[in-house]
Design a protein around this motif. Structure first.
Motif, PDB file in Angstrom:
ATOM      1  N   LEU A 176      35.302  14.499  83.682  1.00 22.78           N
ATOM      2  CA  LEU A 176      34.558  15.515  82.949  1.00 22.78           C
ATOM      3  C   LEU A 176      34.598  15.250  81.451  1.00 22.78           C
ATOM      4  N   LYS A 177      35.747  14.816  80.939  1.00 22.94           N
ATOM      5  CA  LYS A 177      35.873  14.524  79.507  1.00 22.94           C
ATOM      6  C   LYS A 177      34.954  13.380  79.101  1.00 22.94           C
ATOM      7  N   VAL A 178      34.893  12.323  79.928  1.00 22.49           N
ATOM      8  CA  VAL A 178      34.013  11.193  79.621  1.00 22.49           C
ATOM      9  C   VAL A 178      32.549  11.630  79.631  1.00 22.49           C
ATOM     10  N   GLU A 179      32.192  12.501  80.583  1.00 20.70           N
ATOM     11  CA  GLU A 179      30.807  12.980  80.661  1.00 20.70           C
ATOM     12  C   GLU A 179      30.440  13.831  79.459  1.00 20.70           C
ATOM     13  N   MET A 180      31.369  14.717  79.038  1.00 22.68           N
ATOM     14  CA  MET A 180      31.097  15.560  77.881  1.00 22.68           C
ATOM     15  C   MET A 180      31.011  14.739  76.597  1.00 22.68           C
ATOM     16  N   ASP A 181      31.860  13.713  76.457  1.00 23.03           N
ATOM     17  CA  ASP A 181      31.797  12.847  75.271  1.00 23.03           C
ATOM     18  C   ASP A 181      30.466  12.115  75.188  1.00 23.03           C
ATOM     19  N   ARG A 182      29.945  11.727  76.336  1.00 20.69           N
ATOM     20  CA  ARG A 182      28.662  11.028  76.339  1.00 20.69           C
ATOM     21  C   ARG A 182      27.513  11.958  75.968  1.00 20.69           C
ATOM     22  N   LEU A 183      27.595  13.226  76.405  1.00 20.51           N
ATOM     23  CA  LEU A 183      26.497  14.151  76.130  1.00 20.51           C
ATOM     24  C   LEU A 183      26.491  14.643  74.689  1.00 20.51           C
ATOM     25  N   ILE A 184      27.662  14.864  74.103  1.00 15.26           N
ATOM     26  CA  ILE A 184      27.683  15.423  72.751  1.00 15.26           C
ATOM     27  C   ILE A 184      27.320  14.387  71.692  1.00 15.26           C
ATOM     28  N   LYS A 185      27.280  13.105  72.068  1.00 10.35           N
ATOM     29  CA  LYS A 185      26.869  12.090  71.095  1.00 10.35           C
ATOM     30  C   LYS A 185      25.413  12.237  70.712  1.00 10.35           C
ATOM     31  N   SER A 186      24.622  12.879  71.568  1.00  3.90           N
ATOM     32  CA  SER A 186      23.196  13.068  71.270  1.00  3.90           C
ATOM     33  C   SER A 186      22.939  14.279  70.384  1.00  3.90           C
TER      34      SER A 186
END
Length: 230
Positions: free
Chosen positions: A122-132
């Motif tokens: 979940l942390k990896v997924e959230m880090d990927r989404l907030i970069k946008s």
């Protein structure tokens, strides 16, 4: 033999011994076992069973298991949590409460605690989404994620994080309601990201005059029209 007086007669004096402070289960017990008990996450059960187990923990009535119990569904010794009669896998598969075995269609069941692998995913997924997201929206989302979701410590009812709670008076003693915060689930985080992206699509700039960086409104504006003074 009862010591009660005749029928219809009630005691007229006030209560002799009054509680001046709330009970604390770790007031005289700072052992690692007590700390572990207070940090337990009661899940995989319905709201009623969760309240019962949390009451036992709060008033030091909780008796942890010394060895695994037999599951009533699969018949294996896989029940590791006290007062549960069904193991985690069977409760998840059957969609029932692990304590009273009521179906998820009848009661709301507390979701199971995430494993370390699921938390890392979940942390990896959230880090990927907030970069946008732009920097200001990114800081807003990180504050939302780190603060968590506030629930009522007494009955488990979800409330808004910024609501004010007033103290309650019982037996002349003022007690403040305990604030409890739990991490947001994946659906809440994705919904927050979508709302932030939607605000960007509607033309929301990186800085708005009606709101400060921490989400609070400005007290005043230094861009007041000077024509009023004339």
């Amino acid at each position: 033999m009862s010591s009660q007086r005749g029928s219809g007669q009630t005691r007229k004096r006030a209560q002799k011994h009054k509680n001046s402070f709330a009970f604390k289960n770790d007031l005289h017990d700072k052992t690692p076992q007590m700390k572990k008990m207070n940090s337990l996450n009661v899940c995989e059960v319905c709201e009623r069973c969760k309240a019962q187990i949390e009451w036992r923990i709060k008033y030091k009535k909780y008796k942890p298991l010394s060895q695994a119990k037999t599951c009533v569904k699969c018949g294996n010794r896989t029940v590791t949590k006290a007062y549960h009669v069904c193991c985690k896998e069977c409760a998840k598969r059957e969609k029932v409460c692990a304590k009273c075995l009521k179906s998820g269609d009848q009661v709301n069941i507390e979701p199971p605690e995430k494993t370390p692998e699921e938390q890392q995913q979940l942390k990896v997924e959230m880090d990927r989404l907030i970069k946008s997201l732009p920097e200001r929206k990114r800081r807003t989302f990180l504050r939302y994620m780190n603060k968590g979701k506030e629930i009522d410590g007494e009955n488990g009812v979800e409330e808004q994080a910024d609501d004010k709670k007033e103290g309650a008076t019982e037996n002349g003693v003022e007690t403040a309601k305990k604030k409890t915060f739990v991490p947001h689930n994946r659906a809440d985080l994705l919904s927050k990201i979508e709302s932030l992206k939607l605000a960007d699509d509607e033309g929301d700039d990186d800085f708005s005059f009606g709101e400060s960086d921490d989400g609070s409104d400005f007290e005043g504006s230094e861009f007041d029209d000077d024509d009023d003074e004339e």
